[in-house]
Design a protein around this motif. Sequence first.
Motif, short mmCIF file in Angstrom:
data_model
loop_
_atom_site.label_atom_id
_atom_site.label_comp_id
_atom_site.label_asym_id
_atom_site.label_seq_id
_atom_site.Cartn_x
_atom_site.Cartn_y
_atom_site.Cartn_z
N ASP A 163 10.95 -2.90 7.31
CA ASP A 163 11.20 -2.62 5.89
C ASP A 163 10.05 -3.15 5.05
O ASP A 163 9.68 -2.56 4.04
CB ASP A 163 12.52 -3.26 5.44
CG ASP A 163 13.72 -2.57 6.03
OD1 ASP A 163 13.93 -1.38 5.72
OD2 ASP A 163 14.44 -3.22 6.80
N TYR A 164 9.51 -4.27 5.48
CA TYR A 164 8.39 -4.89 4.77
C TYR A 164 7.07 -4.15 5.06
O TYR A 164 6.30 -3.87 4.15
CB TYR A 164 8.27 -6.36 5.16
CG TYR A 164 7.22 -7.11 4.38
CD1 TYR A 164 7.55 -7.77 3.21
CD2 TYR A 164 5.91 -7.15 4.80
CE1 TYR A 164 6.58 -8.46 2.47
CE2 TYR A 164 4.94 -7.82 4.08
CZ TYR A 164 5.28 -8.47 2.92
OH TYR A 164 4.32 -9.13 2.20
N LEU A 165 6.81 -3.85 6.31
CA LEU A 165 5.49 -3.35 6.71
C LEU A 165 5.29 -1.84 6.59
O LEU A 165 4.14 -1.40 6.51
CB LEU A 165 5.21 -3.75 8.16
CG LEU A 165 4.87 -5.22 8.40
CD1 LEU A 165 4.66 -5.46 9.88
CD2 LEU A 165 3.65 -5.64 7.62
N THR A 166 6.34 -1.05 6.59
CA THR A 166 6.18 0.40 6.66
C THR A 166 5.21 0.96 5.62
O THR A 166 4.35 1.77 5.95
CB THR A 166 7.54 1.11 6.56
OG1 THR A 166 8.31 0.73 7.71
CG2 THR A 166 7.40 2.60 6.52
N ASN A 167 5.32 0.53 4.38
CA ASN A 167 4.41 1.05 3.34
C ASN A 167 2.97 0.64 3.55
O ASN A 167 2.05 1.31 3.07
CB ASN A 167 4.89 0.63 1.94
CG ASN A 167 6.11 1.38 1.52
OD1 ASN A 167 6.08 2.59 1.40
ND2 ASN A 167 7.20 0.66 1.29
N PHE A 168 2.75 -0.44 4.28
CA PHE A 168 1.38 -0.90 4.54
C PHE A 168 0.77 -0.18 5.74
O PHE A 168 -0.43 -0.25 5.94
CB PHE A 168 1.36 -2.42 4.77
CG PHE A 168 1.73 -3.19 3.54
CD1 PHE A 168 0.83 -3.36 2.50
CD2 PHE A 168 2.99 -3.75 3.41
CE1 PHE A 168 1.18 -4.06 1.36
CE2 PHE A 168 3.34 -4.46 2.28
CZ PHE A 168 2.45 -4.62 1.25
N LEU A 169 1.60 0.49 6.52
CA LEU A 169 1.11 1.15 7.74
C LEU A 169 0.72 2.59 7.52
O LEU A 169 0.33 3.28 8.47
CB LEU A 169 2.19 1.07 8.84
CG LEU A 169 2.53 -0.35 9.30
CD1 LEU A 169 3.72 -0.32 10.25
CD2 LEU A 169 1.33 -1.03 9.92
N THR A 170 0.78 3.05 6.29
CA THR A 170 0.38 4.43 5.98
C THR A 170 -1.11 4.48 5.69
O THR A 170 -1.69 3.52 5.19
CB THR A 170 1.16 4.98 4.78
OG1 THR A 170 0.91 4.14 3.65
CG2 THR A 170 2.65 5.02 5.07
N GLU A 171 -1.73 5.60 5.99
CA GLU A 171 -3.18 5.75 5.80
C GLU A 171 -3.57 5.98 4.35
O GLU A 171 -4.54 5.46 3.89
CB GLU A 171 -3.68 6.93 6.63
CG GLU A 171 -4.03 6.54 8.04
CD GLU A 171 -5.13 5.49 8.15
OE1 GLU A 171 -6.17 5.64 7.49
OE2 GLU A 171 -4.93 4.53 8.88
N ALA A 172 -2.86 6.79 3.63
CA ALA A 172 -3.30 7.18 2.28
C ALA A 172 -2.94 6.17 1.24
O ALA A 172 -2.17 5.31 1.36
CB ALA A 172 -2.70 8.52 1.90
#
Length: 172
Positions: A163-172
């Motif tokens: 829940d914490y990391l998902t947004n940081f694992l996106t490329e764009a």
Amino acid sequence: MSAPLYDFSIPLFIRGLNTLSHIIKKGEEYANEKGKPVSELVEWRLTPDMKPLSFQVQTATDTAKNSIVRIVGAEPVVMEDNETTIEALQARIAKTIELLMAADANKFAGKEEAQVTFRTGPREHLMTGQSYITNFALPNFFFHLNTAYAILRSKGVPIGKLDYLTNFLTEA
């Protein structure tokens, strides 16, 4: 033209604020499922002597939006720090994301050595743009994001590392 200060701050702030919005939404869902008043979420704290969830959101958003002001000299956007509902906190996060997305990367170019002056309480600080972003803005932002996460987790909200990391694992 390359704008390293922009590249390693604004996208991280946006991703972090998306994470903040996501975990607060999970907190709201949890409260509804458990029959807890959603209105109490904004006052949840880790300990009685710590600031509540509302303060964590206000400070994280202030840190992100004020970075634009301090680095490029943009006009400050005042937010009253008077949010008392989850909806108001989510609106504040959304407004800050809009401000960050509108920031002109070109205006950050060459600002690494520019002087940044700011206050924390009674103390005035003078740093370069790069020091400000790396030694204050990002650490302060992540402190308040992590504290919001910890508050929600400590109250039983079923959030985890993804829940914490998902947004940081996106490329764009």
